[in-house]
Design an enzyme around this catalytic site. Structure first.
Site, PDB file in Angstrom:
ATOM      1  N   TYR A 135      17.174   3.828  10.276  1.00 13.88           N
ATOM      2  CA  TYR A 135      16.355   3.079   9.630  1.00 13.88           C
ATOM      3  C   TYR A 135      16.397   1.705   9.971  1.00 13.88           C
ATOM      4  CZ  TYR A 135      14.710   0.926   5.199  1.00 13.88           C
ATOM      5  OH  TYR A 135      14.151   0.451   4.096  1.00 13.88           O
ATOM      6  N   GLY A 146       5.010   5.713  -3.623  1.00 21.09           N
ATOM      7  CA  GLY A 146       6.375   5.331  -3.514  1.00 21.09           C
ATOM      8  C   GLY A 146       6.933   4.336  -4.728  1.00 21.09           C
ATOM      9  N   ASP A 152      -2.026   7.598   0.153  1.00 24.43           N
ATOM     10  CA  ASP A 152      -0.707   8.181   0.478  1.00 24.43           C
ATOM     11  C   ASP A 152      -1.090   9.486   0.860  1.00 24.43           C
ATOM     12  OD1 ASP A 152       2.033   9.271  -0.095  1.00 24.43           O
ATOM     13  OD2 ASP A 152       2.556   7.132  -1.016  1.00 24.43           O
ATOM     14  N   ILE A 153       0.323  10.111   1.311  1.00 22.41           N
ATOM     15  CA  ILE A 153      -0.054  11.513   1.750  1.00 22.41           C
ATOM     16  C   ILE A 153       0.121  12.506   0.418  1.00 22.41           C
ATOM     17  CG2 ILE A 153       0.712  11.773   4.269  1.00 22.41           C
ATOM     18  CD1 ILE A 153       3.696  12.288   3.205  1.00 22.41           C
TER      19      ILE A 153
HETATM   20  P1  NAD Z   1       9.176   5.047  -1.016  1.00 25.33           P
HETATM   21  O1  NAD Z   1       9.984   6.241  -0.238  1.00 25.33           O
HETATM   22  O2  NAD Z   1       9.556   5.361  -2.584  1.00 25.33           O
HETATM   23  O3  NAD Z   1       7.524   5.291  -0.720  1.00 25.33           O
HETATM   24  C1  NAD Z   1       7.199   5.445   0.470  1.00 25.33           C
HETATM   25  C2  NAD Z   1       5.738   6.302   0.442  1.00 25.33           C
HETATM   26  O4  NAD Z   1       5.138   6.531   1.731  1.00 25.33           O
HETATM   27  C3  NAD Z   1       5.898   7.586  -0.340  1.00 25.33           C
HETATM   28  O5  NAD Z   1       5.057   7.617  -1.318  1.00 25.33           O
HETATM   29  C4  NAD Z   1       5.403   8.679   0.632  1.00 25.33           C
HETATM   30  O6  NAD Z   1       4.656   9.788   0.275  1.00 25.33           O
HETATM   31  C5  NAD Z   1       4.613   7.892   1.389  1.00 25.33           C
HETATM   32  N1  NAD Z   1       4.532   8.258   3.103  1.00 25.33           N
HETATM   33  C6  NAD Z   1       5.435   8.956   3.663  1.00 25.33           C
HETATM   34  N2  NAD Z   1       4.920   9.456   4.972  1.00 25.33           N
HETATM   35  C7  NAD Z   1       3.530   9.012   4.880  1.00 25.33           C
HETATM   36  C8  NAD Z   1       2.446   9.003   5.937  1.00 25.33           C
HETATM   37  N3  NAD Z   1       2.729   9.543   7.211  1.00 25.33           N
HETATM   38  N4  NAD Z   1       1.358   8.402   5.546  1.00 25.33           N
HETATM   39  C9  NAD Z   1       1.194   7.806   4.432  1.00 25.33           C
HETATM   40  N5  NAD Z   1       2.306   7.586   3.541  1.00 25.33           N
HETATM   41  C10 NAD Z   1       3.254   8.410   3.801  1.00 25.33           C
HETATM   42  O7  NAD Z   1       9.737   3.643  -0.229  1.00 25.33           O
HETATM   43  P2  NAD Z   1       9.370   2.437  -1.147  1.00 25.33           P
HETATM   44  O8  NAD Z   1      10.797   2.116  -1.778  1.00 25.33           O
HETATM   45  O9  NAD Z   1       8.373   2.230  -1.785  1.00 25.33           O
HETATM   46  O10 NAD Z   1       9.234   1.453   0.214  1.00 25.33           O
HETATM   47  C11 NAD Z   1       8.358   0.997   0.736  1.00 25.33           C
HETATM   48  C12 NAD Z   1       8.643   0.157   2.019  1.00 25.33           C
HETATM   49  O11 NAD Z   1       9.530  -0.841   1.478  1.00 25.33           O
HETATM   50  C13 NAD Z   1       9.467   0.737   2.946  1.00 25.33           C
HETATM   51  O12 NAD Z   1       8.832   0.373   4.247  1.00 25.33           O
HETATM   52  C14 NAD Z   1      10.695   0.658   2.962  1.00 25.33           C
HETATM   53  O13 NAD Z   1      11.371   0.564   4.055  1.00 25.33           O
HETATM   54  C15 NAD Z   1      10.648  -0.930   2.375  1.00 25.33           C
HETATM   55  N6  NAD Z   1      11.884  -1.472   1.434  1.00 25.33           N
HETATM   56  C16 NAD Z   1      12.088  -0.808   0.469  1.00 25.33           C
HETATM   57  C17 NAD Z   1      13.263  -1.018  -0.365  1.00 25.33           C
HETATM   58  C18 NAD Z   1      13.504  -0.529  -1.713  1.00 25.33           C
HETATM   59  O14 NAD Z   1      14.503  -0.880  -2.264  1.00 25.33           O
HETATM   60  N7  NAD Z   1      12.706   0.254  -2.316  1.00 25.33           N
HETATM   61  C19 NAD Z   1      14.082  -2.043   0.306  1.00 25.33           C
HETATM   62  C20 NAD Z   1      13.786  -2.670   1.550  1.00 25.33           C
HETATM   63  C21 NAD Z   1      12.651  -2.292   2.288  1.00 25.33           C
HETATM   64  C1  AKB Z   2      17.256   1.615   1.417  1.00 23.10           C
HETATM   65  O1  AKB Z   2      18.543   1.777   0.538  1.00 23.10           O
HETATM   66  O2  AKB Z   2      17.334   2.311   2.306  1.00 23.10           O
HETATM   67  C2  AKB Z   2      16.364   0.733   0.848  1.00 23.10           C
HETATM   68  C3  AKB Z   2      16.647  -0.544   1.750  1.00 23.10           C
HETATM   69  C4  AKB Z   2      17.674  -1.525   1.127  1.00 23.10           C
HETATM   70  O3  AKB Z   2      16.145  -0.916   2.653  1.00 23.10           O
HETATM   71  N1  AKB Z   2      16.542   0.415  -0.641  1.00 23.10           N
END
Ligand code: NAD
Ligand code: AKB
Length: 322
Positions: free
Chosen positions: A143, A12, A35-36
């Site tokens: 979420y 991700g 990852d998946i």
């Molecule tokens: P993303 O969606 O880019 O990545 C998530 C990854 O999880 C993907 O690669 C997906 O293939 C994998 N995944 C999905 N289902 C799965 C499963 N069953 N088993 C294993 N892997 C699985 O998300 P991200 O932006 O990298 O976010 C990572 C974490 O950070 C999340 O908890 C998200 O809520 C949190 N977060 C992200 C942001 C942001 O702006 N990116 C902001 C706040 C919080």
């Molecule tokens: C989203 O927009 O869902 C994320 C977050 C702020 O958690 N980037």
């Protein structure tokens, strides 16, 4: 003995950068990506990778034992916009993944957990400016509800079972190495790609929608810093507010125009506008500063400079390789 780390969700937006940084500090052999779906070439080629569905508890345990894992960074989740499209799956994945990992620590099979929360724990009744650590949390997205519940469970497992779980409420994250995965803040990454490729971008948020954001290098540094901080410094075991930069689509497009003269932005708000309108505009992160010395380094100007330089190089390299 050195810790072995498992990153779940390594393909991700955050995982693909975090794995590389952790491997720099802990060594390629000590950071296992999972990852998946397969991760980036850099993640796959320089260290070990496991296909893992985090809801498969038996496989998780097998992988943890096989690699003698002591720390897990749990990044797998469904983000805000995608979660609204499949609420049952989002709730199931976001909660089940956390329980599976928390229970490994409760059973003393692993020692330490990083689990990210989000500004999505806040809702329309939360104060919007400099949102405090302790305030109204009434999220109105699936979420946000899952993140708030997750925070409560993290604190519960710390209090009842002494589980060393650490967490940050990330703002929207912006980086050039990886693309975002279905959130409401994704526009702030897409805008750079479209500006460089097409000189134009249609924003799905309106021009004055201000949100808390952060450059990815700051976010990765915060993640590693909170995990490496001494146990007693982490006094909040739900999740820490974290602040970087606040801006709206008009302000970021003005900044991009300083680099790409004829860049043009249009606005066509969709369902994500409602999610964005329920979130804060800026965050008070004084507890993170006070407890574990957090300090952000990037503002809108130096973040935009880095995004444009790096993405231009990336697109040029890709076209040279064709
Ligand atoms: P993303 O969606 O880019 O990545 C998530 C990854 O999880 C993907 O690669 C997906 O293939 C994998 N995944 C999905 N289902 C799965 C499963 N069953 N088993 C294993 N892997 C699985 O998300 P991200 O932006 O990298 O976010 C990572 C974490 O950070 C999340 O908890 C998200 O809520 C949190 N977060 C992200 C942001 C942001 O702006 N990116 C902001 C706040 C919080
Ligand atoms: C989203 O927009 O869902 C994320 C977050 C702020 O958690 N980037």
């Amino acid at each position: 003995m050195q810790d072995n780390i498992l990153v779940v969700g390594s393909s991700g937006q955050i995982g693909s950068e975090l794995v590389l940084e952790l491997r720099k500090s802990y060594g390629e052999d000590h950071v296992i990506a999972s990852d998946i779906v397969e991760s980036s070439v850099e993640v796959m080629n320089f260290g070990q990778f496991e296909i893992l569905d985090i809801t498969d508890n038996e496989k998780l345990l097998r992988i943890v034992k096989k690699h003698n894992i002591s720390q897990i960074y749990l990044l797998a989740a469904i983000l805000s916009a995608n979660a609204e499209k499949n609420i049952n799956h989002a709730w199931d994945l976001n909660m089940r993944s956390l329980f599976n990992v928390l229970n490994l620590a409760k059973e003393k099979i692993i020692k330490k957990i990083f689990w990210p929360s989000s500004i999505a724990v806040f809702g329309p009744t939360t104060p919007k400016q400099l949102t405090p650590q302790y305030t109204v949390t009434e999220p109105n997205t699936v979420y946000g509800i899952s993140k708030l519940a997750g925070e409560r469970w993290c604190e519960y497992y710390f209090n009842k079972f002494n589980v060393d779980v650490r967490s940050i409420r990330y703002p929207g994250l912006i980086g050039w190495k990886s693309k975002p995965g279905g959130g409401t803040t994704d526009y702030a990454v897409e805008i750079f790609h479209q500006a460089i490729q097409n000189n134009t971008y249609t924003s799905f948020l309106s021009e004055k929608t201000t949100l808390p954001m952060m450059y990815m290098s700051d976010a990765i540094r915060a993640t590693i810093e909170i995990m490496e901080a001494p146990f007693e410094k982490i006094k909040i075991r739900s999740s820490y507010n974290l602040s970087g930069i606040s801006f709206n689509p008009r302000e970021i497009s003005n900044e991009i125009s300083n680099h790409i003269k004829d860049f043009k932005i249009n606005y066509s708000a969709d369902f994500r506008q409602g999610i964005a309108d329920s979130w804060p505009q800026s965050i008070d992160d004084s507890f993170a500063k006070e407890h574990w010395d957090w300090e952000s380094k990037y503002n809108l100007t130096n973040m935009t400079d880095e995004m444009i330089i790096n993405l231009k190089n990336k697109y040029k390299l890709a076209s040279d390789e064709k």
